[in-house]
Design a protein around this motif. Structure first.
Motif, PDB file in Angstrom:
ATOM      1  N   LYS A 226     -41.048 -45.595  16.302  1.00  0.00           N
ATOM      2  CA  LYS A 226     -40.948 -46.634  17.314  1.00  0.00           C
ATOM      3  C   LYS A 226     -41.177 -46.014  18.689  1.00  0.00           C
ATOM      4  O   LYS A 226     -40.544 -45.029  19.057  1.00  0.00           O
ATOM      5  N   ASP A 227     -42.100 -46.593  19.470  1.00  0.00           N
ATOM      6  CA  ASP A 227     -42.496 -46.074  20.786  1.00  0.00           C
ATOM      7  C   ASP A 227     -43.117 -44.679  20.696  1.00  0.00           C
ATOM      8  O   ASP A 227     -43.137 -43.934  21.678  1.00  0.00           O
ATOM      9  N   GLY A 228     -43.627 -44.296  19.515  1.00  0.00           N
ATOM     10  CA  GLY A 228     -44.255 -42.990  19.354  1.00  0.00           C
ATOM     11  C   GLY A 228     -45.753 -43.039  19.580  1.00  0.00           C
ATOM     12  O   GLY A 228     -46.294 -44.022  20.100  1.00  0.00           O
ATOM     13  N   PHE A 229     -46.459 -41.992  19.141  1.00  0.00           N
ATOM     14  CA  PHE A 229     -47.908 -41.918  19.321  1.00  0.00           C
ATOM     15  C   PHE A 229     -48.619 -42.803  18.307  1.00  0.00           C
ATOM     16  O   PHE A 229     -48.165 -42.990  17.180  1.00  0.00           O
ATOM     17  N   ASN A 230     -49.776 -43.333  18.718  1.00  0.00           N
ATOM     18  CA  ASN A 230     -50.583 -44.175  17.853  1.00  0.00           C
ATOM     19  C   ASN A 230     -51.399 -43.313  16.890  1.00  0.00           C
ATOM     20  O   ASN A 230     -52.192 -42.481  17.304  1.00  0.00           O
ATOM     21  N   GLN A 231     -51.186 -43.514  15.571  1.00  0.00           N
ATOM     22  CA  GLN A 231     -51.946 -42.769  14.571  1.00  0.00           C
ATOM     23  C   GLN A 231     -53.277 -43.449  14.242  1.00  0.00           C
ATOM     24  O   GLN A 231     -54.285 -42.783  14.031  1.00  0.00           O
ATOM     25  N   ALA A 232     -53.260 -44.790  14.208  1.00  0.00           N
ATOM     26  CA  ALA A 232     -54.468 -45.533  13.838  1.00  0.00           C
ATOM     27  C   ALA A 232     -54.263 -47.016  14.139  1.00  0.00           C
ATOM     28  O   ALA A 232     -53.130 -47.484  14.271  1.00  0.00           O
ATOM     29  N   PHE A 233     -55.374 -47.741  14.263  1.00  0.00           N
ATOM     30  CA  PHE A 233     -55.324 -49.193  14.305  1.00  0.00           C
ATOM     31  C   PHE A 233     -55.476 -49.696  12.871  1.00  0.00           C
ATOM     32  O   PHE A 233     -56.213 -49.105  12.077  1.00  0.00           O
ATOM     33  N   VAL A 234     -54.763 -50.775  12.510  1.00  0.00           N
ATOM     34  CA  VAL A 234     -54.753 -51.266  11.131  1.00  0.00           C
ATOM     35  C   VAL A 234     -55.282 -52.701  11.066  1.00  0.00           C
ATOM     36  O   VAL A 234     -54.847 -53.564  11.840  1.00  0.00           O
ATOM     37  N   THR A 235     -56.234 -52.942  10.174  1.00  0.00           N
ATOM     38  CA  THR A 235     -56.724 -54.288   9.899  1.00  0.00           C
ATOM     39  C   THR A 235     -56.549 -54.564   8.402  1.00  0.00           C
ATOM     40  O   THR A 235     -56.335 -53.632   7.618  1.00  0.00           O
ATOM     41  N   ALA A 236     -56.638 -55.824   8.001  1.00  0.00           N
ATOM     42  CA  ALA A 236     -56.529 -56.182   6.592  1.00  0.00           C
ATOM     43  C   ALA A 236     -57.265 -57.499   6.359  1.00  0.00           C
ATOM     44  O   ALA A 236     -57.311 -58.362   7.241  1.00  0.00           O
ATOM     45  N   SER A 237     -57.834 -57.662   5.154  1.00  0.00           N
ATOM     46  CA  SER A 237     -58.516 -58.903   4.813  1.00  0.00           C
ATOM     47  C   SER A 237     -57.533 -60.063   4.805  1.00  0.00           C
ATOM     48  O   SER A 237     -57.856 -61.183   5.199  1.00  0.00           O
ATOM     49  N   ASP A 238     -56.302 -59.775   4.362  1.00  0.00           N
ATOM     50  CA  ASP A 238     -55.238 -60.775   4.356  1.00  0.00           C
ATOM     51  C   ASP A 238     -54.311 -60.497   5.533  1.00  0.00           C
ATOM     52  O   ASP A 238     -53.494 -59.578   5.494  1.00  0.00           O
ATOM     53  N   SER A 239     -54.436 -61.271   6.596  1.00  0.00           N
ATOM     54  CA  SER A 239     -53.630 -61.038   7.800  1.00  0.00           C
ATOM     55  C   SER A 239     -52.136 -61.219   7.550  1.00  0.00           C
ATOM     56  O   SER A 239     -51.307 -60.719   8.304  1.00  0.00           O
ATOM     57  N   ALA A 240     -51.788 -61.913   6.464  1.00  0.00           N
ATOM     58  CA  ALA A 240     -50.366 -62.115   6.153  1.00  0.00           C
ATOM     59  C   ALA A 240     -49.667 -60.790   5.860  1.00  0.00           C
ATOM     60  O   ALA A 240     -48.470 -60.637   6.113  1.00  0.00           O
ATOM     61  N   LEU A 241     -50.413 -59.829   5.327  1.00  0.00           N
ATOM     62  CA  LEU A 241     -49.847 -58.499   5.068  1.00  0.00           C
ATOM     63  C   LEU A 241     -49.365 -57.848   6.356  1.00  0.00           C
ATOM     64  O   LEU A 241     -48.310 -57.218   6.404  1.00  0.00           O
ATOM     65  N   LEU A 242     -50.152 -58.017   7.420  1.00  0.00           N
ATOM     66  CA  LEU A 242     -49.808 -57.426   8.708  1.00  0.00           C
ATOM     67  C   LEU A 242     -48.592 -58.121   9.319  1.00  0.00           C
ATOM     68  O   LEU A 242     -47.673 -57.474   9.827  1.00  0.00           O
ATOM     69  N   VAL A 243     -48.578 -59.448   9.253  1.00  0.00           N
ATOM     70  CA  VAL A 243     -47.475 -60.216   9.840  1.00  0.00           C
ATOM     71  C   VAL A 243     -46.160 -59.886   9.128  1.00  0.00           C
ATOM     72  O   VAL A 243     -45.117 -59.700   9.754  1.00  0.00           O
ATOM     73  N   LYS A 244     -46.220 -59.773   7.799  1.00  0.00           N
ATOM     74  CA  LYS A 244     -45.021 -59.502   7.004  1.00  0.00           C
ATOM     75  C   LYS A 244     -44.431 -58.130   7.303  1.00  0.00           C
ATOM     76  O   LYS A 244     -43.214 -57.934   7.257  1.00  0.00           O
ATOM     77  N   ALA A 245     -45.296 -57.168   7.630  1.00  0.00           N
ATOM     78  CA  ALA A 245     -44.841 -55.786   7.842  1.00  0.00           C
ATOM     79  C   ALA A 245     -44.619 -55.445   9.313  1.00  0.00           C
ATOM     80  O   ALA A 245     -44.302 -54.301   9.642  1.00  0.00           O
ATOM     81  N   GLU A 246     -44.779 -56.419  10.204  1.00  0.00           N
ATOM     82  CA  GLU A 246     -44.671 -56.165  11.645  1.00  0.00           C
ATOM     83  C   GLU A 246     -43.301 -55.612  12.014  1.00  0.00           C
ATOM     84  O   GLU A 246     -42.261 -56.083  11.536  1.00  0.00           O
TER      85      GLU A 246
END
Length: 276
Positions: A226-246
């Motif tokens: 949390k508030d650390g360095f950015n390792q990568a930007f993440v995308t997904a075909s199913d955007s629900a995966l991203l919302v669920k793991a936010e």
């Protein structure tokens, strides 16, 4: 004489093609670390506007060659009066035999003393010939990400094809005409470069919405913590995966979808996002 000039030009051109890419530091007093991560000790600093030679991109970190201002501490016992070493010598990050070793200098290396200490330690300039590599956060350096391949290696570091000097073609005998052969079926033309399957990646961290994002590819970032360095930007075909793991600690598996921006951050197309 003409052949010698051509050979020299060929060597010079090869040198230009294999020169490592450079970047410019865009932050004040940026820490250099012994490895690609915050867990590694700080071994020096670079300043805003300083040029660095980038040897590799490792996620959100850059591996760079020895900057001109990088220093280390060594025991003075093996330094001859002319500055050469009488034996192998450890370069350490502090004046202590228990301090991390930055690198090892071979016997005969000439060192430049910067500061002499009464307790037997001396501060030296780390020689460029030492082969030492240090690391800094990629977002603190402005560089051209197009100069690196998907694995983070410099494109210019790939060995160019050998160029041989042109030679005079032998003359055909005047009395014998060239033989005319019947037309043959042309050989099958294969692609010059065979496309390799995308390399699988797996990273862990905290998935957050990236507040500086202006495009969908960078809407979510995977931070080291949390508030650390950015390792990568993440995308997904199913955007629900991203919302669920936010805002949760996750493990992300997927493939590289390229890099974004001048800092070369990886865009990871996720197949699986597992909440830890």
């Amino acid at each position: 004489m003409k052949r010698i000039v051509i050979c020299l030009l060929t060597v010079f051109a090869s040198f230009l093609l294999t020169a490592a890419p450079k970047g410019t530091v865009n932050g004040d007093k940026v820490n250099l670390r012994q490895g690609a991560g915050l867990k590694f000790p700080v071994v020096g600093r670079v300043v805003n506007g300083q040029s660095v030679e980038i040897t590799r991109v490792i996620g959100s970190w850059l591996e760079i060659a020895v900057p001109e201002n990088l220093t280390a501490y060594v025991s003075e016992a093996r330094i001859n009066p002319d500055g050469t070493l009488s034996g192998e010598l450890n370069m350490r990050t502090a004046m202590s035999s228990s301090a991390p070793i930055l690198g090892v200098l071979p016997k005969g290396t000439k060192v430049e003393r910067l500061d002499k200490r009464a307790n037997g330690w001396v501060k030296i300039k780390v020689p460029a010939s030492s082969g030492v590599k240090v690391y800094l956060a990629a977002f603190l350096v402005t560089y051209n990400s197009a100069e690196f391949d998907e694995k983070g290696n410099p494109v210019s570091a790939q060995k160019p094809a050998e160029v041989k000097p042109a030679e005079k073609a032998p003359e055909a005998p005047a009395e014998k005409p060239a033989e005319v052969k019947p037309a043959e079926k042309p050989a099958e033309v294969k692609p010059a470069v065979e496309k390799k399957p995308a390399e699988k990646l797996e990273l862990q961290g905290v998935l957050v919405k990236w507040k500086y994002s202006t495009v969908p590819e960078t809407a979510y970032a995977l931070l080291t913590e949390k508030d650390g360095f950015n390792q990568a930007f993440v995308t997904a075909s199913d955007s629900a995966l991203l919302v669920k793991a936010e805002n949760k600690k996750v493990k992300v598996s997927g493939v590289s979808a390229g890099r974004y921006g001048d800092n070369g951050a990886i865009i990871l197309k996720a197949d699986v996002i597992s909440v830890l």
